[in-house]
Write a protein that holds these residues in place. Structure first.
Motif, PDB file in Angstrom:
ATOM      1  N   ILE A   1      71.093  68.232  43.587  1.00 20.56           N
ATOM      2  CA  ILE A   1      70.236  69.074  44.696  1.00 20.56           C
ATOM      3  C   ILE A   1      68.840  68.825  44.475  1.00 20.56           C
ATOM      4  O   ILE A   1      68.067  68.812  45.200  1.00 20.56           O
ATOM      5  N   CYS A   2      68.672  69.088  42.856  1.00 20.74           N
ATOM      6  CA  CYS A   2      67.144  69.189  42.479  1.00 20.74           C
ATOM      7  C   CYS A   2      66.619  67.685  43.040  1.00 20.74           C
ATOM      8  O   CYS A   2      65.185  67.742  43.568  1.00 20.74           O
ATOM      9  N   ILE A   3      67.371  66.607  42.782  1.00 16.03           N
ATOM     10  CA  ILE A   3      66.932  65.276  43.204  1.00 16.03           C
ATOM     11  C   ILE A   3      66.798  65.294  44.684  1.00 16.03           C
ATOM     12  O   ILE A   3      65.865  64.578  45.126  1.00 16.03           O
ATOM     13  N   PHE A   4      67.716  65.729  45.391  1.00 15.84           N
ATOM     14  CA  PHE A   4      67.557  65.748  46.938  1.00 15.84           C
ATOM     15  C   PHE A   4      66.433  66.293  47.389  1.00 15.84           C
ATOM     16  O   PHE A   4      65.751  65.946  48.378  1.00 15.84           O
ATOM     17  N   ILE A   5      65.945  67.358  46.673  1.00  8.16           N
ATOM     18  CA  ILE A   5      65.136  68.460  47.146  1.00  8.16           C
ATOM     19  C   ILE A   5      63.534  67.314  46.943  1.00  8.16           C
ATOM     20  O   ILE A   5      62.663  67.565  47.635  1.00  8.16           O
ATOM     21  N   PHE A   6      63.647  67.008  45.666  1.00  5.53           N
ATOM     22  CA  PHE A   6      62.455  65.982  45.450  1.00  5.53           C
ATOM     23  C   PHE A   6      62.198  64.854  46.493  1.00  5.53           C
ATOM     24  O   PHE A   6      61.228  64.829  46.924  1.00  5.53           O
ATOM     25  N   LEU A   7      63.516  64.156  46.883  1.00  4.03           N
ATOM     26  CA  LEU A   7      63.491  63.263  47.900  1.00  4.03           C
ATOM     27  C   LEU A   7      62.848  63.763  49.349  1.00  4.03           C
ATOM     28  O   LEU A   7      62.188  63.109  50.072  1.00  4.03           O
TER      29      LEU A   7
ATOM     30  N   ASN B   1      76.564  71.079  51.637  1.00  8.05           N
ATOM     31  CA  ASN B   1      76.886  72.307  51.412  1.00  8.05           C
ATOM     32  C   ASN B   1      75.651  73.034  50.756  1.00  8.05           C
ATOM     33  O   ASN B   1      75.675  74.269  50.026  1.00  8.05           O
ATOM     34  N   SER B   2      74.787  72.396  50.506  1.00  8.82           N
ATOM     35  CA  SER B   2      73.287  72.770  49.756  1.00  8.82           C
ATOM     36  C   SER B   2      72.252  73.409  50.824  1.00  8.82           C
ATOM     37  O   SER B   2      71.694  72.778  51.327  1.00  8.82           O
ATOM     38  N   HIS B   3      72.542  74.688  51.100  1.00  8.61           N
ATOM     39  CA  HIS B   3      71.614  75.147  52.179  1.00  8.61           C
ATOM     40  C   HIS B   3      70.206  75.391  51.996  1.00  8.61           C
ATOM     41  O   HIS B   3      69.375  75.177  52.943  1.00  8.61           O
TER      42      HIS B   3
END
Length: 78
Positions: free
Chosen positions: A7-13, A47-49
């Motif tokens: 999730i942290c990586i996806f938020i960074f992206l 699923n990561s709101h």
């Protein structure tokens, strides 16, 4: 990797500006390709709101509505 790290990586992206792969359309966020890598990544992202609560109509009303739906109970940032 644990889902929390993914999730942290996806938020960074989300906050990076990079070219879209040729199989995507300009009408979708560039980082959305992580949901096309494999089923595991897709489940984590969908699923990561917090990945969906930064809503904008820049990609059109369809994406705006979908992002609001996927954000679920997460506070929205418009």
């Amino acid at each position: 990797l644990p889902a929390e790290i993914m999730i942290c990586i996806f938020i960074f992206l989300q906050h990076r500006h990079w070219r879209l792969p040729p199989w995507t359309t300009q009408e979708s966020p560039s980082w959305i390709v992580v949901t096309h890598v494999c089923g595991h990544w897709r489940r984590i992202a969908l699923n990561s709101h917090v990945l969906w609560n930064n809503v904008s109509n820049i990609y059109g009303m369809t994406w705006l509505e979908e992002m609001i739906t996927r954000a679920a109970a997460a506070p929205l940032s418009v």
